[in-house]
Motif scaffolding. Structure first.
Motif, PDB file in Angstrom:
ATOM      1  N   ASP A  45      38.946  31.624  28.269  1.00  0.00           N
ATOM      2  CA  ASP A  45      39.673  31.381  29.267  1.00  0.00           C
ATOM      3  C   ASP A  45      40.805  32.431  29.540  1.00  0.00           C
ATOM      4  O   ASP A  45      41.556  32.643  30.312  1.00  0.00           O
ATOM      5  N   LEU A  46      40.947  33.355  28.390  1.00  0.00           N
ATOM      6  CA  LEU A  46      42.032  34.371  28.377  1.00  0.00           C
ATOM      7  C   LEU A  46      41.249  35.334  29.351  1.00  0.00           C
ATOM      8  O   LEU A  46      42.252  36.010  30.149  1.00  0.00           O
ATOM      9  N   VAL A  47      40.072  35.512  29.062  1.00  0.00           N
ATOM     10  CA  VAL A  47      39.449  36.494  30.193  1.00  0.00           C
ATOM     11  C   VAL A  47      39.591  36.208  31.478  1.00  0.00           C
ATOM     12  O   VAL A  47      39.817  36.858  32.361  1.00  0.00           O
ATOM     13  N   LEU A  48      39.447  34.762  31.615  1.00  0.00           N
ATOM     14  CA  LEU A  48      39.559  34.182  33.190  1.00  0.00           C
ATOM     15  C   LEU A  48      41.298  34.546  33.621  1.00  0.00           C
ATOM     16  O   LEU A  48      41.183  34.727  34.652  1.00  0.00           O
ATOM     17  N   LEU A  49      42.187  34.388  32.740  1.00  0.00           N
ATOM     18  CA  LEU A  49      43.493  34.405  33.128  1.00  0.00           C
ATOM     19  C   LEU A  49      43.714  35.780  33.544  1.00  0.00           C
ATOM     20  O   LEU A  49      44.559  36.143  34.348  1.00  0.00           O
ATOM     21  N   GLY A  50      42.975  37.008  33.194  1.00  0.00           N
ATOM     22  CA  GLY A  50      43.085  38.267  33.688  1.00  0.00           C
ATOM     23  C   GLY A  50      42.153  38.391  34.858  1.00  0.00           C
ATOM     24  O   GLY A  50      42.502  39.050  35.872  1.00  0.00           O
ATOM     25  N   ALA A  51      41.058  37.710  34.817  1.00  0.00           N
ATOM     26  CA  ALA A  51      40.053  38.151  35.943  1.00  0.00           C
ATOM     27  C   ALA A  51      40.294  37.466  37.368  1.00  0.00           C
ATOM     28  O   ALA A  51      40.247  37.987  38.448  1.00  0.00           O
ATOM     29  N   LEU A  52      40.754  36.106  37.077  1.00  0.00           N
ATOM     30  CA  LEU A  52      41.069  35.527  38.496  1.00  0.00           C
ATOM     31  C   LEU A  52      42.091  35.952  39.108  1.00  0.00           C
ATOM     32  O   LEU A  52      41.979  36.293  40.400  1.00  0.00           O
ATOM     33  N   PRO A  53      43.214  36.377  38.711  1.00  0.00           N
ATOM     34  CA  PRO A  53      44.302  37.034  39.343  1.00  0.00           C
ATOM     35  C   PRO A  53      43.723  38.541  40.093  1.00  0.00           C
ATOM     36  O   PRO A  53      44.227  38.599  41.177  1.00  0.00           O
ATOM     37  N   THR A  54      43.113  38.933  39.248  1.00  0.00           N
ATOM     38  CA  THR A  54      42.351  40.490  39.828  1.00  0.00           C
ATOM     39  C   THR A  54      41.758  40.091  41.094  1.00  0.00           C
ATOM     40  O   THR A  54      41.954  40.846  42.292  1.00  0.00           O
ATOM     41  N   ILE A  55      40.746  39.182  41.116  1.00  0.00           N
ATOM     42  CA  ILE A  55      39.945  38.761  42.298  1.00  0.00           C
ATOM     43  C   ILE A  55      40.992  38.459  43.431  1.00  0.00           C
ATOM     44  O   ILE A  55      40.798  38.959  44.464  1.00  0.00           O
ATOM     45  N   ALA A  56      41.865  37.621  43.086  1.00  0.00           N
ATOM     46  CA  ALA A  56      42.897  37.192  44.128  1.00  0.00           C
ATOM     47  C   ALA A  56      43.562  38.253  44.589  1.00  0.00           C
ATOM     48  O   ALA A  56      43.599  38.305  46.153  1.00  0.00           O
ATOM     49  N   LEU A  57      43.967  39.059  43.788  1.00  0.00           N
ATOM     50  CA  LEU A  57      44.697  40.402  44.562  1.00  0.00           C
ATOM     51  C   LEU A  57      43.948  41.016  45.451  1.00  0.00           C
ATOM     52  O   LEU A  57      44.319  41.571  46.414  1.00  0.00           O
ATOM     53  N   ALA A  58      42.687  41.473  44.760  1.00  0.00           N
ATOM     54  CA  ALA A  58      41.656  42.367  45.902  1.00  0.00           C
ATOM     55  C   ALA A  58      41.586  41.373  47.081  1.00  0.00           C
ATOM     56  O   ALA A  58      41.282  41.933  48.276  1.00  0.00           O
ATOM     57  N   LEU A  59      41.348  40.058  47.063  1.00  0.00           N
ATOM     58  CA  LEU A  59      41.005  39.226  48.316  1.00  0.00           C
ATOM     59  C   LEU A  59      42.320  39.225  49.183  1.00  0.00           C
ATOM     60  O   LEU A  59      42.190  39.574  50.447  1.00  0.00           O
ATOM     61  N   LEU A  60      43.290  39.216  48.474  1.00  0.00           N
ATOM     62  CA  LEU A  60      44.387  39.363  49.315  1.00  0.00           C
ATOM     63  C   LEU A  60      44.925  40.437  49.996  1.00  0.00           C
ATOM     64  O   LEU A  60      45.222  40.741  51.217  1.00  0.00           O
ATOM     65  N   ALA A  61      44.556  41.723  49.274  1.00  0.00           N
ATOM     66  CA  ALA A  61      44.655  43.037  49.812  1.00  0.00           C
ATOM     67  C   ALA A  61      43.613  43.143  51.073  1.00  0.00           C
ATOM     68  O   ALA A  61      44.175  43.813  52.015  1.00  0.00           O
ATOM     69  N   ASP A  62      42.468  42.636  50.898  1.00  0.00           N
ATOM     70  CA  ASP A  62      41.374  42.754  51.882  1.00  0.00           C
ATOM     71  C   ASP A  62      41.829  42.123  53.236  1.00  0.00           C
ATOM     72  O   ASP A  62      41.894  42.764  54.288  1.00  0.00           O
ATOM     73  N   ALA A  63      42.478  40.868  52.949  1.00  0.00           N
ATOM     74  CA  ALA A  63      42.637  40.014  54.209  1.00  0.00           C
ATOM     75  C   ALA A  63      44.229  40.723  54.884  1.00  0.00           C
ATOM     76  O   ALA A  63      43.986  41.009  55.910  1.00  0.00           O
ATOM     77  N   LEU A  64      45.034  41.388  54.148  1.00  0.00           N
ATOM     78  CA  LEU A  64      46.264  41.983  54.370  1.00  0.00           C
ATOM     79  C   LEU A  64      45.868  43.101  55.379  1.00  0.00           C
ATOM     80  O   LEU A  64      46.280  43.321  56.544  1.00  0.00           O
ATOM     81  N   PHE A  65      44.926  44.079  54.593  1.00  0.00           N
ATOM     82  CA  PHE A  65      44.754  45.270  55.529  1.00  0.00           C
ATOM     83  C   PHE A  65      43.779  44.940  56.757  1.00  0.00           C
ATOM     84  O   PHE A  65      43.891  45.746  57.664  1.00  0.00           O
ATOM     85  N   THR A  66      42.929  43.930  56.525  1.00  0.00           N
ATOM     86  CA  THR A  66      42.211  43.671  57.770  1.00  0.00           C
ATOM     87  C   THR A  66      42.806  43.363  59.077  1.00  0.00           C
ATOM     88  O   THR A  66      42.960  43.705  60.069  1.00  0.00           O
ATOM     89  N   MET A  67      43.959  42.431  58.790  1.00  0.00           N
ATOM     90  CA  MET A  67      44.888  42.080  59.408  1.00  0.00           C
ATOM     91  C   MET A  67      45.698  43.061  60.116  1.00  0.00           C
ATOM     92  O   MET A  67      45.808  43.508  61.596  1.00  0.00           O
ATOM     93  N   VAL A  68      46.027  44.143  59.314  1.00  0.00           N
ATOM     94  CA  VAL A  68      46.975  45.328  59.826  1.00  0.00           C
ATOM     95  C   VAL A  68      45.862  46.210  60.704  1.00  0.00           C
ATOM     96  O   VAL A  68      46.462  46.387  61.868  1.00  0.00           O
ATOM     97  N   GLY A  69      44.880  46.399  60.177  1.00  0.00           N
ATOM     98  CA  GLY A  69      43.989  47.055  61.185  1.00  0.00           C
ATOM     99  C   GLY A  69      43.687  46.598  62.505  1.00  0.00           C
ATOM    100  O   GLY A  69      43.475  47.246  63.439  1.00  0.00           O
ATOM    101  N   ASP A  70      43.505  45.460  62.448  1.00  0.00           N
ATOM    102  CA  ASP A  70      43.077  44.580  63.778  1.00  0.00           C
ATOM    103  C   ASP A  70      44.306  44.649  64.590  1.00  0.00           C
ATOM    104  O   ASP A  70      44.164  44.895  65.843  1.00  0.00           O
TER     105      ASP A  70
END
Lengths: 395, 315
Positions: free
Chosen positions: A361-386
């Motif tokens: 669960d400590l692994v998850l505590l590191g992994a889940l926010p990393t995934i969330a950050l990546a998804l967020l960055a993806d959405a953000l830059f897709t929006m800016v690019g569009d």
């Protein structure tokens, strides 16, 4: 002549949602919804859906899934808005299952006991999310609705996870044991990833301009950044330890800045090295692919080279450049997690600590926010690019 | 006035333009015509210094272009190219306003000018001003290209195969449009084409080019009547010249005018004074007539033209 009117999108039975729904039903009944661990290390005892949340909870899960399957099969005019409500609400309320589970099974007397999330719950979360994506796509929903959905679901999760009922969840326990460290990790992670991206974007821009002005630079620059990309990331981290260590012992002033063989300095350098290839290539290609006849027209009308660059080439190239920034940012967020190995901090630190302590669960505590950050960055830059794409679709 | 004196352009060892002399008077339309690779586009691009010339002198209104700032020089010359070269991220209005923007005109003046030009080129400002180039048809886009070139009211217009990529009907329309606009604004125009019919239709004088040299520089009529060489003769079409000459002559030249204009109804397809003799003959052949009435722009019958006279004096 017989004209067949194309069937409206609303009237055709949906095939994706029933498939996902049936799969979710099967998995949620077959797999464990959660488990109870007597303490952090000892493996827990798993509970299936029925045992975990009782007849009432199991019935509600089953009914919800069955309802969405049926709704998607019938040609109702309002079925997609209805489905959106149903699936969206289910996703937002999903942590309640864990709440009920913990309430039913957690032994009162043992303070170290904790509940963990099982494969059944993850499957349900994943498949419901896919269903939501399908529904949002069918509704051709705009960015506004997508944003509202995101805020509602994430908000509801955060509220439920902070609540009393889920305090026993091991993920929450791991977080509650180190809230300051978590915040620190978040900022370190962001600073490293975005610092590297910002710096390499600047450098890539200069390099791309140089390559356009002096074509002799093209091969060496592209060769060098491609070479950097081929070295395995761990090797770069390792390789940088020796020279940076030597530098900082030679110049003590550097030590006071925190530049040492390990820590943020080698991590940042390695991240920059990795970010250069997609940045340089995209920026260079974007600017050189502006059609020559447009530049010719602009020049012939009396534009200076500088005006041509800022009024023609840069605006046309910007969406492609932003695409490069998007790819690079996602890659940098992932790599920053690995950089924790050389003491750079960030969410990777939790992952490696968790692996060391066999605390998943400590692994998850590191992994889940990393995934969330990546998804967020993806959405953000897709929006800016569009939003920067200046030309409308050809009508 | 544009003067080219002993101008040569070399690309490496090949000579693209070979020691040419050409004078283009103010207000005339000079068409450079020739097959591809004959140096006509190179010649045009040397006038606005998109290409430097290797030797010789190019004077615009008596001033050496090399002595001028290239951007200033080009701001005073409209430039139209094949395939329009409109900026895809700018609206039609913004594209037309390119040069006025560069010249930093005040906004009201730019807006007024854009509207004026769109009207001149038969584009409705209300429906087209805020469209993007890729939403236009080929013909509309090239109209915008011409409007953009005319925007700051330059004295000189350089047109590099502007209608080359358009279909025959659209091209014909734009050629008529060009003649109409040229009557209104009288720009000194250098027009490059490989289409001899386009050249004959638009030019006040034609410069026929081959292998970097000017073979003949003369009026369309003289090019047809007295081709300087076999090359020119082949270019204008040996057998076809009679009809081509007929299409250069307006009906006005060969009609027998009435003493007084008569009030009469000019039906659809009636022959007008400025129509070509060729058209009048074609109408007569088709309708099997010996003569047709000729009308002026106000719809009054001003004379008749006979088949006999055309056969005698038409070419």
């Amino acid at each position: 002549m017989l004209v067949t009117k194309p069937a409206s999108n609303v009237m055709v039975p949906n095939r994706v949602i029933p498939a996902l729904g049936v799969l979710a039903l099967v998995l949620v009944w077959l797999l464990d919804l959660g488990a109870i661990q007597p303490n952090r290390i000892v493996p827990g005892t798993g509970h299936g859906l029925l045992s975990a949340v009782g007849w009432l909870g199991a019935g509600m899960v089953t009914l919800t899934l069955a309802a969405s399957i049926l709704l998607s099969l019938f040609p109702l005019r309002l079925r997609y808005p209805l489905l959106l409500g149903l699936v969206g609400f289910s996703l937002a309320a999903l942590p309640l299952l864990l709440d009920v589970f913990a309430g039913r099974h957690l032994p009162e007397a043992s303070p170290y006991a904790r509940s963990t999330i099982g494969a059944g719950f993850w499957s349900l979360l994943f498949l419901l999310s896919l269903m939501l994506i399908e529904i949002v796509g069918r509704l051709r929903a705009g960015r506004g609705l997508q944003l509202v959905l995101l805020v509602v679901i994430v908000g509801s999760w955060l509220m439920l996870l902070r609540g009393e009922g889920l305090a026993s969840l091991s993920l929450v326990r791991e977080f509650n044991a180190r809230p300051d460290e978590f915040e620190q990790a978040l900022w370190t992670h962001l600073a490293l990833a975005f610092g590297a991206v910002t710096f390499s974007a600047g450098l890539a821009f200069v390099l791309a301009l140089k390559m356009i002005r002096s074509p002799a630079w093209q091969r060496p620059v592209l060769g060098a950044v491609s070479f950097l990309q081929t070295i395995p990331s761990l090797a770069v981290f390792g390789l940088l330890i020796a020279p940076l260590g030597a530098l900082s012992s030679a110049f003590p002033a550097l030590q006071s800045l925190g530049i040492r063989g390990i820590g943020w300095a080698p991590a940042l350098l390695a991240l920059i090295a990795y970010s250069l290839l997609p940045m340089v290539r995209n920026t260079f290609v974007a600017i050189t692919e502006v059609p020559e006849n447009l530049a010719d027209a602009g020049r012939g009308m009396g534009m200076t080279e500088r005006q041509l660059f800022f009024k023609l080439k840069l605006p046309l190239a910007l969406p492609v450049i932003i695409e490069g920034v998007r790819i690079t940012t996602i890659q940098a967020i992932g790599l920053t997690a690995v950089a924790a190995l050389i003491g750079a901090g960030g969410f990777g630190a939790f992952i490696f600590q968790g692996l060391g302590q066999a605390a998943m669960d400590l692994v998850l505590l590191g992994a889940l926010p990393t995934i969330a950050l990546a998804l967020l960055a993806d959405a953000l830059f897709t929006m800016v690019g569009d939003s920067l794409k200046p030309t409308p679709a050809t009508t | 006035m544009i003067e080219l004196k002993n101008v040569t352009r070399r690309f490496g060892n090949t000579v693209a333009v070979d020691n040419i002399n050409l004078t283009i008077e103010t207000g005339e339309v000079c068409v450079l015509v020739g097959s591809s690779g004959c140096g006509k586009s190179t010649t045009l691009r040397m006038i606005n210094r998109l290409l430097p010339h290797s030797a010789g002198e190019i004077l615009v209104d008596g001033e050496d272009v090399n002595a001028m700032n290239p951007e200033q020089l080009r701001l005073n010359m409209g430039y139209v190219i094949q395939g329009t070269g409109l900026f895809p991220h700018w609206t039609v209005a913004r594209n037309i306003a390119m040069v006025p923007h560069l010249l930093k005109w005040p906004k009201e003046r730019i807006d007024a000018r854009v509207e004026e030009l769109m009207t001149l080129l038969d584009l409705d400002p209300a429906t087209h001003a805020s469209k993007y180039p890729q939403q236009l048809s080929g013909g509309q886009a090239q109209r915008v290209g011409v409007a953009r070139a005319l925007a700051a009211d330059p004295n000189i217009l350089l047109m590099d195969e502007p209608f080359g990529a358009l279909d025959a009907i659209t091209r014909e329309n734009l050629q008529m449009e060009m003649l109409r606009i040229q009557r209104q604004v009288r720009k000194t125009t250098v027009f490059v084409t490989h289409d001899i019919d386009e050249a004959l239709k638009l030019a006040t004088r034609i410069a026929v080019m081959d292998q970097g040299r000017i073979i003949q520089h003369d009026t369309p009529e003289n090019i047809l009547r007295h081709p300087a060489s076999d090359f020119v003769e082949n270019l204008v079409g040996k057998q076809d010249r009679g009809l081509k000459l007929m299409s250069l002559r307006p009906v006005r030249d060969l009609m027998s005018p009435h003493a007084e204009p008569r009030q009469s109804v000019a039906g659809e397809g009636a022959i007008r004074e400025e129509d070509s003799v060729r058209l009048a003959l074609s109408v007569m052949l088709w309708k099997d007539l010996g003569e047709v009435a000729v009308f002026n722009a106000r719809g009054q019958e001003t004379g008749v033209i006979t088949r006999e006279r055309i056969i005698q004096e038409g070419a």
